[in-house]
Design a protein around this motif. Structure first.
Motif, short mmCIF file in Angstrom:
data_model
loop_
_atom_site.label_atom_id
_atom_site.label_comp_id
_atom_site.label_asym_id
_atom_site.label_seq_id
_atom_site.Cartn_x
_atom_site.Cartn_y
_atom_site.Cartn_z
N SER A 130 45.83 42.55 33.07
CA SER A 130 47.15 42.12 33.55
C SER A 130 47.90 43.30 34.14
O SER A 130 47.90 44.39 33.56
CB SER A 130 47.98 41.51 32.42
OG SER A 130 49.30 41.24 32.85
N GLN A 181 44.46 37.42 35.84
CA GLN A 181 43.97 38.54 36.62
C GLN A 181 42.72 39.12 35.96
O GLN A 181 42.55 39.02 34.74
CB GLN A 181 45.05 39.62 36.74
CG GLN A 181 46.24 39.19 37.59
CD GLN A 181 47.29 40.28 37.70
OE1 GLN A 181 47.86 40.68 36.69
NE2 GLN A 181 47.53 40.76 38.91
N CYS A 191 42.68 46.32 38.33
CA CYS A 191 43.16 45.00 37.91
C CYS A 191 43.85 44.32 39.08
O CYS A 191 44.70 44.91 39.75
CB CYS A 191 44.13 45.15 36.74
SG CYS A 191 44.69 43.56 36.06
N GLY A 212 44.09 36.97 40.46
CA GLY A 212 44.92 36.04 39.71
C GLY A 212 45.60 35.03 40.62
O GLY A 212 45.37 34.98 41.83
#
Length: 318
Positions: A79, A88, A95, A98
């Motif tokens: 996240s 995500q 990262c 999402g």
């Protein structure tokens, strides 16, 4: 972890810690995110446990006996902290991805939720409040324009600047009707005509004529916007609603002067003012009001309205 270890870790991250490969000034390629040596000696992964890579990276003891940073498996949940993005995953040590969360409008029926998802739109003549509810738009002018209308009890009502305004014509001894000279409903005397344009009705919304038979015994003119009758050739409708000889001819309310007398036509009747009773005892043009009156002198400078009553064809009252 020692201060030296932290310093080495910071330098490596600052200089080449991005997960993608990047070149130095001579075009050499730095180690990839899959294996970034940190210069910290280790015998096992546990020796690298104090290192704190990002959530999409992990520290491990490499074959050379030094700690290295490697990317976690692609697809690992992560996240970025964005409240309006969910699910995500890590991809190449970074990262991202999402999607926006499902709409969460609660009691809202319009506007947007906290993440910008539409909660609906309002129908025509309704507006969305801050609470996400549709409320009918209330027009303080009831659909009226500056042209206005008349009430059954003799008031002229109109809209000016988004607000209603009114004039009590009956209280001033007059009536309300359409005024061709100004192009809107306002105070008149005697006659109560409607506008020539049917889209501008005489009566205001929710108003009724004061009488079920507004015309009564009137034989001409208008009452409450209704035609009571017309007069024959050579006749005019007087203020009292009776037909009579057209004594005004081409004399209007603007009037004229004959010595110290001021003549003018009002409601089909020739009226006369004796200016000898005022000071100065004279008749002349009132530039502010646009008609002839007592206590003044001179004629209409435009020449449109002659001062001499001999220029007009009207019956002088006895």
């Amino acid at each position: 972890m020692s201060r030296l270890t932290l310093t080495l870790f910071s330098l490596v991250i600052a200089a080449g810690g991005a997960l993608g490969a990047c070149g130095d000034d001579k075009g050499a390629t730095s180690p990839t995110a899959a294996s970034i040596p940190l210069g910290v000696s280790c015998a096992s992964d546990a020796d690298c446990g104090d290192l704190q890579p990002t959530q999409c990276q992990q520290a491990a003891c490499g074959e050379a006996g030094v700690c290295v940073i490697t990317a976690v498996a692609d697809g690992t949940a992560c996240s970025t902290g964005a409240v309006c993005v969910e699910e995500q995953v890590c991809q190449g040590g970074t990262c991202g991805g999402g999607h926006a969360p499902a709409r969460d409008c609660g009691d809202k029926v319009c506007g947007t939720d906290a993440c910008g998802n539409s909660c609906g739109v309002c129908a025509a003549n309704f507006e969305c409040t801050a609470a996400g509810q549709c409320e009918e738009i209330v027009d303080p002018c009831m659909g009226l324009s500056f042209a206005g209308c008349c009430t059954g009890d003799g008031k002229a009502v109109w809209c000016d600047g988004g607000q209603l305004d009114e004039q009590d014509c009956a209280a001033a001894g007059g009536t309300c009707g359409w005024r061709d000279d100004v192009g809107y409903y306002y105070c008149t005397s005697g006659d109560e005509p409607p506008a020539p344009d049917a889209s501008l009705p005489y009566l205001c919304p929710d108003s009724e004529c004061a009488s079920a038979d507004p015309c009564g015994d009137r034989e001409c003119g208008h009452q409450c916007g209704l035609l009571c009758g017309t007069c024959g050739d050579g006749e005019v409708c007087r203020a009292d609603g009776t037909c009579g000889e057209d004594v005004c001819g081409d004399l209007t309310f603007t009037g004229c002067c004959r010595g110290t007398l001021s003549y003018y036509c009002k409601d089909g009747v020739v009226e006369v003012l004796d200016c000898s009773t005022v000071d100065p005892a004279s008749c002349g043009w009132d530039s502010a009001e646009g008609f002839y009156d007592c206590g003044l002198s001179g004629a209409d400078p435009s020449g449109t309205n002659p001062a001499d009553c001999d220029e007009y064809d009207f019956v002088v009252p006895k």
